[in-house]
Write a protein that holds these residues in place. Sequence first.
Motif, PDB file in Angstrom:
ATOM      1  N   PRO A  72      40.213  29.447  45.821  1.00 22.54           N
ATOM      2  CA  PRO A  72      41.193  30.031  44.886  1.00 22.54           C
ATOM      3  C   PRO A  72      41.048  31.538  44.687  1.00 22.54           C
ATOM      4  O   PRO A  72      42.061  32.241  44.642  1.00 22.54           O
ATOM      5  N   HIS A  73      39.804  32.045  44.580  1.00 15.33           N
ATOM      6  CA  HIS A  73      39.705  33.479  44.284  1.00 15.33           C
ATOM      7  C   HIS A  73      40.173  34.343  45.445  1.00 15.33           C
ATOM      8  O   HIS A  73      40.715  35.419  45.248  1.00 15.33           O
ATOM      9  N   ALA A  76      43.936  34.333  45.312  1.00 12.59           N
ATOM     10  CA  ALA A  76      44.366  35.214  44.225  1.00 12.59           C
ATOM     11  C   ALA A  76      44.292  36.673  44.665  1.00 12.59           C
ATOM     12  O   ALA A  76      45.187  37.467  44.381  1.00 12.59           O
ATOM     13  N   ARG A  77      43.225  37.025  45.403  1.00 18.18           N
ATOM     14  CA  ARG A  77      43.076  38.421  45.839  1.00 18.18           C
ATOM     15  C   ARG A  77      44.150  38.823  46.848  1.00 18.18           C
ATOM     16  O   ARG A  77      44.502  39.991  46.950  1.00 18.18           O
ATOM     17  N   ARG A  82      48.853  32.899  39.082  1.00 20.63           N
ATOM     18  CA  ARG A  82      49.296  31.591  38.629  1.00 20.63           C
ATOM     19  C   ARG A  82      49.199  31.461  37.123  1.00 20.63           C
ATOM     20  O   ARG A  82      48.199  31.824  36.525  1.00 20.63           O
ATOM     21  N   LYS A  83      50.270  30.923  36.544  1.00 21.57           N
ATOM     22  CA  LYS A  83      50.215  30.565  35.132  1.00 21.57           C
ATOM     23  C   LYS A  83      50.050  29.062  35.043  1.00 21.57           C
ATOM     24  O   LYS A  83      50.803  28.321  35.654  1.00 21.57           O
ATOM     25  N   PHE A  84      49.017  28.631  34.298  1.00 21.99           N
ATOM     26  CA  PHE A  84      48.732  27.200  34.201  1.00 21.99           C
ATOM     27  C   PHE A  84      49.681  26.528  33.206  1.00 21.99           C
ATOM     28  O   PHE A  84      50.338  27.193  32.406  1.00 21.99           O
ATOM     29  N   ALA A  88      46.233  29.105  29.740  1.00 18.45           N
ATOM     30  CA  ALA A  88      44.868  29.330  30.189  1.00 18.45           C
ATOM     31  C   ALA A  88      44.548  30.801  29.960  1.00 18.45           C
ATOM     32  O   ALA A  88      44.902  31.662  30.756  1.00 18.45           O
ATOM     33  N   VAL A 101      39.825  42.019  31.746  1.00 20.79           N
ATOM     34  CA  VAL A 101      39.266  41.103  32.741  1.00 20.79           C
ATOM     35  C   VAL A 101      40.281  40.859  33.863  1.00 20.79           C
ATOM     36  O   VAL A 101      39.930  40.842  35.043  1.00 20.79           O
ATOM     37  N   ALA A 102      41.554  40.713  33.468  1.00 15.93           N
ATOM     38  CA  ALA A 102      42.572  40.383  34.473  1.00 15.93           C
ATOM     39  C   ALA A 102      42.827  41.543  35.429  1.00 15.93           C
ATOM     40  O   ALA A 102      43.145  41.324  36.590  1.00 15.93           O
ATOM     41  N   SER A 103      42.686  42.809  34.947  1.00  9.14           N
ATOM     42  CA  SER A 103      42.914  43.936  35.865  1.00  9.14           C
ATOM     43  C   SER A 103      41.620  44.181  36.619  1.00  9.14           C
ATOM     44  O   SER A 103      40.843  45.063  36.291  1.00  9.14           O
ATOM     45  N   ARG A 104      41.410  43.345  37.620  1.00  5.45           N
ATOM     46  CA  ARG A 104      40.143  43.305  38.342  1.00  5.45           C
ATOM     47  C   ARG A 104      39.860  44.612  39.072  1.00  5.45           C
ATOM     48  O   ARG A 104      38.740  45.100  39.095  1.00  5.45           O
ATOM     49  N   LEU A 144      48.380  38.397  31.624  1.00  3.43           N
ATOM     50  CA  LEU A 144      47.226  38.379  32.538  1.00  3.43           C
ATOM     51  C   LEU A 144      47.712  38.505  33.975  1.00  3.43           C
ATOM     52  O   LEU A 144      47.119  39.213  34.792  1.00  3.43           O
ATOM     53  N   LEU A 145      48.815  37.808  34.273  1.00  2.00           N
ATOM     54  CA  LEU A 145      49.355  37.863  35.637  1.00  2.00           C
ATOM     55  C   LEU A 145      49.833  39.270  35.962  1.00  2.00           C
ATOM     56  O   LEU A 145      49.621  39.761  37.068  1.00  2.00           O
ATOM     57  N   GLN A 148      46.926  41.413  36.687  1.00  2.00           N
ATOM     58  CA  GLN A 148      46.376  41.055  37.995  1.00  2.00           C
ATOM     59  C   GLN A 148      47.183  41.717  39.112  1.00  2.00           C
ATOM     60  O   GLN A 148      46.660  41.964  40.190  1.00  2.00           O
TER      61      GLN A 148
END
Lengths: 239, 321
Positions: A72-73, A76-77, A82-84, A88, A101-104, A144-145, A148
């Motif tokens: 999954p990670h 995502a990269r 994804r919105k659960f 979440a 955290v979301a803006s990795r 969060l999305l 990201q």
Amino acid sequence: MSFLELKSLTKNFGGLCAVDGFSLDIAKGSVNALVGPNGCGKSTLFNLITGTIRPDSGEVLFAGVNITGRPPHEIARLGIGRKFQVPAIFDELTVRENLIVASRKQNDRTAQADILAQIHLEDQADTLAGELAHGQKQWLEIGLLLAQAPALILLDEPTAGMTAPETRATAELIHRINRDRGLTVLVIEHDMGFIEHLACPVHVMSKGKILKSGNFSEIRNDADVKALYFGTAEETVDA
Amino acid sequence: MRNSLIALLIFAALAAAPPVIGGYWTGQLTGYLVYGLLAISLSLVWGYGGILCFGQAMFFGIGGYIMAVITKGMVLPDITSSYLGLIAAMAGAALFALALGYFLFAGRGISGAYLAIITLAIALVLERLMNNWYGLGGYNGLLNVPPIKLTFFGASFELWDRVPTFYAILIVVAVIFFGTTALLNSAYGLRLTACRTHPDRLASLGYSVLNIRLSVFSLSAAIAGLAGALFVTLDGFASPTLIGFTLSTEALIWVAIGGKEMLLAAFLGAILTRTAESWLSEIFGDYWILILGIAFMISVVLLPKGLLATPLEKLTEGKRR
């Protein structure tokens, strides 16, 4: 050109075929909705795309790259957000910390302020996420999305538990991020009112397959879809 | 910030303690500081990392044995540097944690009670192993571990006396405490909290949950290994009890009583529990365990955040307003 390409994906759980030879092409920059009754395999399909579970057969191609079975990670990269279904978010962090955290890749404060405004949570930036109202949690997760910054977002029932005005605002938000950020969006939803607001191509899923595709009015007036949602015509008359 | 202020006051009070409490208690307190370091390591991995390690003493023991064999010259007779011993102890414990962690966390990963049971079992296995490893002293352990030898610019100084040893250990503990606090206040700390509360969400944002868990598990093991290495220089011997079941569960009790989600509370939990043990066991004998058990139950049932963390949090919140 298709951006996300699902090629005859199949997943069995024991004897149950949750996703059964499912194929779908999604064009870059489009908004698509996937509807269907509970248990028709929608969330399983998302899990297959995001790598949470592996398909028994079939392939997932994203921007031309085969991502089937990657963790999954990594997916995502590559740019899939994804919105659960159940909001979440990180309950023990504040709204702002959630976005950090979301803006990795980069911790950009102006971009975060911009997102806070879009999801209407400027005044709650320092509130613990766990203390937000349900609808606000859903928005925070969309935030969060955005932080990201993926190229494709998968939304699993983004308006579950929302009031009617919140649902409308969410449809507008999805259109705005699709238009302004050029994001490709795939939404799973139950709420037909929300689908109508989205005004996008609709795919009806039943028993792990696509039953019908079309625009909202075509889908709403389709006899097979009506049967799926309301039972057969005779049963409707009886009731 | 507010937490750091309170922590500074507590470390200042500890620094001022030796003249007040006298030689015997200074010696005792030095040992408690080392246990406090073990508690910090457990609070990091359990309270912040969300990994309930029931065998934290295995890293303490590995650090202790590595320090002992190096400073006794059992590896290379000419190289008995304390510094090298401390570094090797930390590295050895961290590497062991990395390998163990990979088996525990890779794939679907093991968590919760299963993880606790497996780590407990591994600690027991290591304890048995050390009991029977005659090259490393077996049941009796390794005796005559030299004290820490500080060398700077050619001059060297051995920590035999209680007071200098106390301050040397206090400095190490303070550096680790404030360093870990700074790390937890950074973006890494946010990621740890995120990983503990919602690992699936974190993975879907592009983070490798495995890497985050391995990093906190190894870091915590390195700190526990350092604590073990310091400990063997105080008592002068390394024995299988350092690595096993009893110390692991004791550390859990200190951290649970103090408060696992607050480094300072966990650290003080170890020091105060050990101090209370010294006093109360003189008065009540073995019934002391009963008192400890009651305190543990109170903290678990009534104050799950910890007996010390709850008032400490009140104190810091009071300052915020």
